[in-house]
Write an enzyme that holds these catalytic residues in place. Structure first.
Site, PDB file in Angstrom:
ATOM      1  N   SER A  83      23.414  22.556  65.200  1.00 40.29           N
ATOM      2  CA  SER A  83      23.483  21.705  64.005  1.00 40.29           C
ATOM      3  C   SER A  83      22.679  20.411  64.132  1.00 40.29           C
ATOM      4  O   SER A  83      23.100  19.355  63.659  1.00 40.29           O
ATOM      5  CB  SER A  83      24.943  21.412  63.624  1.00 40.29           C
ATOM      6  OG  SER A  83      25.601  22.627  63.286  1.00 40.29           O
ATOM      7  N   GLU A 116      23.496  24.736  74.254  1.00 44.28           N
ATOM      8  CA  GLU A 116      23.885  25.003  72.868  1.00 44.28           C
ATOM      9  C   GLU A 116      25.358  25.389  72.831  1.00 44.28           C
ATOM     10  O   GLU A 116      25.694  26.556  73.074  1.00 44.28           O
ATOM     11  CB  GLU A 116      23.053  26.157  72.300  1.00 44.28           C
ATOM     12  CG  GLU A 116      21.585  25.847  72.184  1.00 44.28           C
ATOM     13  CD  GLU A 116      20.947  26.592  71.026  1.00 44.28           C
ATOM     14  OE1 GLU A 116      20.196  25.951  70.277  1.00 44.28           O
ATOM     15  OE2 GLU A 116      21.188  27.797  70.847  1.00 44.28           O
ATOM     16  N   LYS A 134      15.092  32.263  64.157  1.00 40.70           N
ATOM     17  CA  LYS A 134      16.023  33.399  64.131  1.00 40.70           C
ATOM     18  C   LYS A 134      15.435  34.522  63.252  1.00 40.70           C
ATOM     19  O   LYS A 134      14.214  34.704  63.243  1.00 40.70           O
ATOM     20  CB  LYS A 134      17.413  32.933  63.675  1.00 40.70           C
ATOM     21  CG  LYS A 134      17.901  31.747  64.529  1.00 40.70           C
ATOM     22  CD  LYS A 134      19.341  31.391  64.347  1.00 40.70           C
ATOM     23  CE  LYS A 134      19.683  30.224  65.268  1.00 40.70           C
ATOM     24  NZ  LYS A 134      21.103  29.873  65.251  1.00 40.70           N
ATOM     25  N   ASN A 166      13.887  27.287  66.217  1.00 42.32           N
ATOM     26  CA  ASN A 166      14.227  28.699  66.378  1.00 42.32           C
ATOM     27  C   ASN A 166      14.491  29.270  64.990  1.00 42.32           C
ATOM     28  O   ASN A 166      15.518  28.980  64.383  1.00 42.32           O
ATOM     29  CB  ASN A 166      15.469  28.813  67.281  1.00 42.32           C
ATOM     30  CG  ASN A 166      15.971  30.247  67.377  1.00 42.32           C
ATOM     31  OD1 ASN A 166      15.306  31.183  66.923  1.00 42.32           O
ATOM     32  ND2 ASN A 166      17.144  30.417  67.970  1.00 42.32           N
TER      33      ASN A 166
END
Ligand code: 13P
Length: 258
Positions: free
Chosen positions: A219, A173, A17, A15
């Protein structure tokens, strides 16, 4: 969502972002395709910003990679300034859509009801929904993780029928682990993912629960990927920061269960 008998092929999603221009993303996809040319036992996807989807999808053609959007709107077309529909994404060659990411829930007011509509719209247009769920740090500290999942999972799946065979993915998540360097230990990730699967079972039945792929995100990096993927029930990962550099994302995609 009866995924009965469907094998849960591991899935690694980057991802991006709000990073990378369209040209940067396309170059990354070409290089990633070369690096992972021989990998055929897992699926690898990247999720660029909307502006990068077209070039990334073009660059992914002829490779085993595919491209996901980071969001999707639930109407096909209409007066919804700024929105992009599942129809439009599918027409670009996009294969999946991340839905209900905690950053969208937190900064853009995305609700469980909106998530449910986006999941439905994606399925209708043949996109793979990647529905994100997870508790905040305060919720975890208050012992509310299970309660949060017991709300988010059924609410997000509200428009899916138990007998629906179309594949879908859930990403667990924990909000406290996103971009913080704090990872859930592989054991915690495994245990919470088990709870997520339980919620899918309560909502859609045992067959759907066994078929749905559930990813861990928060993470994830080259240092913890092998241990995460070794946990039973963790079917893949949703990677933020570590998906932006080719070397670290290649290492993650090439995980070996440890
Ligand atoms: P990080 O991997 O940067 O913690 O981000 C996780 C995430 O939000 C992926 O969607």
């Amino acid at each position: 969502m009866a995924h009965g008998g469907r094998k849960r092929v591991p899935l690694v999603v980057g991802n991006w972002k709000m990073f990378k221009t369209s040209a940067e993303g396309a170059r990354f996809v070409r290089e990633l395709g070369e690096e992972l040319g021989d990998v055929d036992d897992r699926e690898v996807m990247v999720a660029p910003a909307f502006t990068g989807l077209y070039e990334a999808a073009k660059a992914a053609e002829g490779t085993a990679l595919s491209v996901a959007a980071q969001d999707v709107f639930w109407e096909w077309e209409g007066p919804y300034t700024g929105e992009v529909s599942a129809t439009m994404l599918a027409a670009l060659g996009v294969k999946a859509a991340i839905i209900g990411h905690s950053e969208r829930r937190r900064y853009f007011g995305e609700t469980d009801e909106a998530v449910a509509k986006k999941v439905w719209a994606s399925l209708e247009q043949g996109l793979l929904p990647i529905m994100c769920v997870g508790e905040t740090e305060e919720e975890r500290e208050a012992g509310l993780t299970e309660e949060v999942l017991a709300r988010q999972v059924p609410a997000g799946l509200a428009s899916v029928q138990a007998q629906d065979e179309r594949p879908m993915v859930i990403a667990y998540e924990p909000v406290w682990a996103i971009g913080t360097g704090k990872t859930a230990t592989p054991e915690v990730a495994r245990d919470v993912i088990r709870q997520v699967r339980c919620q899918v079972e309560k909502t859609l039945g045992a067959e759907a629960a066994q078929g749905v792929r559930i990813l861990y995100g928060g993470s994830v990096g080259p240092d913890n990927i092998d241990r995460l993927m070794a946990q039973p029930g963790i079917d893949g990962v949703l990677v933020g920061g570590a998906s932006l550099q080719l070397g670290s994302f290649v290492r993650i995609a090439r995980y070996e269960k440890a």
